[in-house]
Design a protein around this motif. Structure first.
Motif, PDB file in Angstrom:
ATOM      1  N   ASN A   1      90.607 -20.243 120.092  1.00  0.00           N
ATOM      2  CA  ASN A   1      89.367 -19.433 120.549  1.00  0.00           C
ATOM      3  C   ASN A   1      89.136 -18.613 119.396  1.00  0.00           C
ATOM      4  OD1 ASN A   1      87.376 -18.028 122.317  1.00  0.00           O
ATOM      5  ND2 ASN A   1      88.692 -18.343 123.837  1.00  0.00           N
ATOM      6  N   MET A   2      88.209 -17.575 119.428  1.00  0.00           N
ATOM      7  CA  MET A   2      87.743 -16.588 118.535  1.00  0.00           C
ATOM      8  C   MET A   2      88.909 -15.566 118.155  1.00  0.00           C
ATOM      9  SD  MET A   2      85.282 -15.673 116.599  1.00  0.00           S
ATOM     10  CE  MET A   2      84.307 -14.166 115.981  1.00  0.00           C
ATOM     11  N   PRO A   3      89.365 -15.617 116.814  1.00  0.00           N
ATOM     12  CA  PRO A   3      90.736 -14.938 116.529  1.00  0.00           C
ATOM     13  C   PRO A   3      90.376 -13.318 115.851  1.00  0.00           C
ATOM     14  CG  PRO A   3      89.978 -16.336 114.559  1.00  0.00           C
ATOM     15  CD  PRO A   3      89.003 -16.567 115.752  1.00  0.00           C
ATOM     16  N   VAL A   4      88.926 -13.049 115.845  1.00  0.00           N
ATOM     17  CA  VAL A   4      88.998 -11.728 115.296  1.00  0.00           C
ATOM     18  C   VAL A   4      87.865 -11.177 116.225  1.00  0.00           C
ATOM     19  CG1 VAL A   4      89.026 -12.614 112.851  1.00  0.00           C
ATOM     20  CG2 VAL A   4      86.765 -12.565 113.810  1.00  0.00           C
ATOM     21  N   ALA A   5      87.580  -9.801 116.320  1.00  0.00           N
ATOM     22  CA  ALA A   5      86.583  -9.239 116.825  1.00  0.00           C
ATOM     23  C   ALA A   5      85.437  -8.937 116.541  1.00  0.00           C
ATOM     24  CB  ALA A   5      87.348  -7.610 117.350  1.00  0.00           C
ATOM     25  N   ASN A   6      84.486  -9.990 116.612  1.00  0.00           N
ATOM     26  CA  ASN A   6      83.160 -10.007 115.647  1.00  0.00           C
ATOM     27  C   ASN A   6      82.422  -8.925 115.674  1.00  0.00           C
ATOM     28  OD1 ASN A   6      81.313 -12.170 114.420  1.00  0.00           O
ATOM     29  ND2 ASN A   6      80.099 -11.226 115.946  1.00  0.00           N
ATOM     30  N   PRO A   7      82.433  -7.912 116.494  1.00  0.00           N
ATOM     31  CA  PRO A   7      81.479  -6.743 116.046  1.00  0.00           C
ATOM     32  C   PRO A   7      82.083  -5.789 115.274  1.00  0.00           C
ATOM     33  CG  PRO A   7      81.835  -7.101 118.527  1.00  0.00           C
ATOM     34  CD  PRO A   7      82.596  -7.953 117.763  1.00  0.00           C
ATOM     35  N   ALA A   8      83.566  -6.084 114.662  1.00  0.00           N
ATOM     36  CA  ALA A   8      84.251  -5.120 113.856  1.00  0.00           C
ATOM     37  C   ALA A   8      84.561  -5.914 112.586  1.00  0.00           C
ATOM     38  CB  ALA A   8      85.452  -4.731 114.714  1.00  0.00           C
ATOM     39  N   VAL A   9      83.980  -7.037 112.411  1.00  0.00           N
ATOM     40  CA  VAL A   9      84.441  -7.852 111.351  1.00  0.00           C
ATOM     41  C   VAL A   9      83.965  -7.020 109.936  1.00  0.00           C
ATOM     42  CG1 VAL A   9      83.492  -9.987 109.999  1.00  0.00           C
ATOM     43  CG2 VAL A   9      84.575 -10.090 112.256  1.00  0.00           C
ATOM     44  N   CYS A  10      84.587  -7.072 108.819  1.00  0.00           N
ATOM     45  CA  CYS A  10      84.281  -6.787 107.551  1.00  0.00           C
ATOM     46  C   CYS A  10      84.788  -7.800 106.658  1.00  0.00           C
ATOM     47  CB  CYS A  10      84.819  -5.186 107.379  1.00  0.00           C
ATOM     48  SG  CYS A  10      84.451  -4.592 105.775  1.00  0.00           S
ATOM     49  N   PHE A  11      83.836  -8.286 105.798  1.00  0.00           N
ATOM     50  CA  PHE A  11      84.310  -9.378 104.705  1.00  0.00           C
ATOM     51  C   PHE A  11      83.869  -9.025 103.546  1.00  0.00           C
ATOM     52  CE2 PHE A  11      80.403 -10.949 106.952  1.00  0.00           C
ATOM     53  CZ  PHE A  11      79.797 -11.248 105.877  1.00  0.00           C
ATOM     54  N   ARG A  12      84.310  -9.827 102.534  1.00  0.00           N
ATOM     55  CA  ARG A  12      83.698  -9.545 100.985  1.00  0.00           C
ATOM     56  C   ARG A  12      82.559 -10.345 100.689  1.00  0.00           C
ATOM     57  NH1 ARG A  12      88.364  -7.842  98.499  1.00  0.00           N
ATOM     58  NH2 ARG A  12      90.303  -8.344  99.653  1.00  0.00           N
ATOM     59  N   ARG A  13      81.540  -9.620 100.112  1.00  0.00           N
ATOM     60  CA  ARG A  13      80.284 -10.465 100.105  1.00  0.00           C
ATOM     61  C   ARG A  13      80.303 -11.659  99.276  1.00  0.00           C
ATOM     62  NH1 ARG A  13      75.306  -7.078  97.109  1.00  0.00           N
ATOM     63  NH2 ARG A  13      76.232  -8.121  95.440  1.00  0.00           N
TER      64      ARG A  13
ATOM     65  N   ALA B   1      85.433 -19.987 111.966  1.00  0.00           N
ATOM     66  CA  ALA B   1      86.185 -21.475 111.769  1.00  0.00           C
ATOM     67  C   ALA B   1      85.945 -21.862 110.563  1.00  0.00           C
ATOM     68  CB  ALA B   1      85.319 -22.370 112.781  1.00  0.00           C
ATOM     69  N   ARG B   2      84.657 -21.707 109.885  1.00  0.00           N
ATOM     70  CA  ARG B   2      84.316 -22.251 108.378  1.00  0.00           C
ATOM     71  C   ARG B   2      84.920 -21.287 107.395  1.00  0.00           C
ATOM     72  NH1 ARG B   2      79.167 -22.069 107.214  1.00  0.00           N
ATOM     73  NH2 ARG B   2      78.375 -21.354 109.200  1.00  0.00           N
ATOM     74  N   ALA B   3      84.868 -20.157 107.756  1.00  0.00           N
ATOM     75  CA  ALA B   3      85.246 -19.158 106.950  1.00  0.00           C
ATOM     76  C   ALA B   3      86.788 -19.259 106.465  1.00  0.00           C
ATOM     77  CB  ALA B   3      85.057 -17.745 107.170  1.00  0.00           C
ATOM     78  N   ALA B   4      87.591 -19.484 107.530  1.00  0.00           N
ATOM     79  CA  ALA B   4      89.094 -19.674 107.513  1.00  0.00           C
ATOM     80  C   ALA B   4      89.446 -20.757 106.856  1.00  0.00           C
ATOM     81  CB  ALA B   4      89.426 -19.701 109.004  1.00  0.00           C
ATOM     82  N   GLN B   5      88.719 -21.776 106.528  1.00  0.00           N
ATOM     83  CA  GLN B   5      88.811 -22.868 105.717  1.00  0.00           C
ATOM     84  C   GLN B   5      88.969 -22.569 104.117  1.00  0.00           C
ATOM     85  OE1 GLN B   5      90.198 -25.115 107.768  1.00  0.00           O
ATOM     86  NE2 GLN B   5      89.183 -23.854 109.319  1.00  0.00           N
ATOM     87  N   VAL B   6      88.439 -21.535 103.766  1.00  0.00           N
ATOM     88  CA  VAL B   6      88.327 -21.259 102.419  1.00  0.00           C
ATOM     89  C   VAL B   6      88.950 -19.705 101.933  1.00  0.00           C
ATOM     90  CG1 VAL B   6      86.312 -22.562 102.067  1.00  0.00           C
ATOM     91  CG2 VAL B   6      86.206 -20.285 102.733  1.00  0.00           C
ATOM     92  N   VAL B   7      89.171 -18.855 103.080  1.00  0.00           N
ATOM     93  CA  VAL B   7      89.768 -17.607 102.809  1.00  0.00           C
ATOM     94  C   VAL B   7      90.775 -17.140 103.676  1.00  0.00           C
ATOM     95  CG1 VAL B   7      87.493 -16.669 101.682  1.00  0.00           C
ATOM     96  CG2 VAL B   7      87.815 -16.404 104.055  1.00  0.00           C
TER      97      VAL B   7
END
Length: 343
Positions: free
Chosen positions: A150-162, A188-194
């Motif tokens: 399942n979703m492993p992060v809280a999406n409304p609280a996500v912060c990522f590098r541009r 799911a796609r982001a986890a494959q690269v960072v």
């Protein structure tokens, strides 16, 4: 004039018919202790007063309001906002939630200190119809393991590098027009690269709605999530049958209602997952083992059965030795099992 110097954080806040809550959400960002921000509000053709409310904040030089020409959905709005973002970091925000005052400061500090982490989030305190705290796996390997379910992060609280957008071309899939799975698919796609990791502290107050409102939302979200999980398992490299996929999807979201699935089937599948990971090293083996062992406990705990005796079934299987429930959890499990056998 307006927006003379690039901010460190760009906050993207999609808006659709949120007039009742929007001002509180906006002000929770503008009143952050971290000041080097811009707030990009993207109105998706709201039919209420949301756009007018958003425009009331344009006098603040940190605020930019964008308006979609037609209703395009959450993914399109996120991408549209990101195209205008100038910050080193991009933070997500929902129009009905409330960010804690230190949220962005905590997230910038964390990402600055952890260069191997490309995306982060935190815990959420529910309010409204619920007061629970939503917690998430913390380390990168725990996140990778949990992601299969399942979703492993809280999406409304996500912060990522541009740089995720610039170097890897990551975008939300705007063919997903409902807010049902676009976040899970992106993560799911982001986890494959960072690397993805979560801060173990509450950073956001998350508004919860009545169960009657959420029922249809959950059904549609789970249908999309099932498709995402199938792709994730294929990427994990584990062979699976249609029955095993059914088992996996069933134990991936609350309330884990088994129907015709036996607890023995569940344990067999979870053990197969950890054994496969031992060979392939998709995630650190100890993290994966803890993840599937916790899933085994939750499945047994949420499926009391007078004939099978789920407590005994839980204790007799190998995975029970790799997860330690809290005293409260185990006590409730004992009580449920006792009551079930004596009614």
């Amino acid at each position: 004039m307006k927006r003379l110097s690039p901010p460190i954080v760009s906050v993207i806040l999609p808006v659709f018919n949120a007039e009742q809550y929007l001002s509180e959400a906006i002000e929770s960002i503008l009143n952050q202790t971290f000041r080097s921000i811009e707030l990009i509000l993207v109105d998706d053709c709201s039919t209420d007063n949301s756009l007018a409310i958003a425009r009331n904040y344009e006098a603040d030089p940190r605020v930019q309001v964008l308006a979609n020409a037609q209703n395009r959905g959450r993914s399109f709005s996120d991408n549209y906002g990101a195209e205008h973002a100038r910050g080193r970091y991009i933070a997500k925000m929902d129009a009905d939630d409330v960010a804690l005052p230190h949220r962005l400061q905590a997230q910038v500090d964390f990402l600055e200190k952890n260069p191997s982490v490309g995306l982060s989030s935190g815990f959420m305190q529910a309010f409204g119809e619920s007061d629970i705290v939503y917690t998430y796996p913390v380390t990168t390997d725990e996140v990778r393991s949990f992601l299969l379910f399942n979703m492993p992060v809280a999406n409304p609280a996500v912060c990522f590098r541009r740089s995720l957008l610039e170097e890897y071309g990551l975008r939300y899939d705007d063919t997903i027009q409902d807010t049902f799975g676009e976040d899970y698919e992106f993560i799911a796609r982001a986890a494959q690269v960072v690397g993805i990791a979560n801060q173990p502290e509450v950073l956001l107050n998350y508004r919860t709605l009545p169960q009657s409102v959420k029922a249809d939302v959950h059904a549609r979200r789970n249908a999309k999530s099932n498709q995402i999980r199938e792709k994730l398992l294929q990427g994990f490299g584990i062979p699976f049958t249609a029955r095993e996929l059914h088992v996996h999807n069933t134990i991936s979201y609350y309330p884990f209602t088994l129907g015709d699935i036996s607890l023995a089937e569940v344990h067999t599948w979870l053990w197969k997952m950890q054994a496969h990971n031992q060979e392939q090293r998709y995630a650190e083996p100890a993290a994966m083992l803890r993840c599937v062992a916790e899933r085994w406990f939750l499945t047994c705990y949420l499926n009391p059965d007078k004939q099978t005796n789920s407590l005994n079934e839980y204790r007799r299987q190998e995975l029970a030795r790799h997860f330690k429930p809290t005293t409260k959890q185990y006590g409730k499990f004992l009580l449920k099992s006792f009551v079930l056998r004596h009614i």
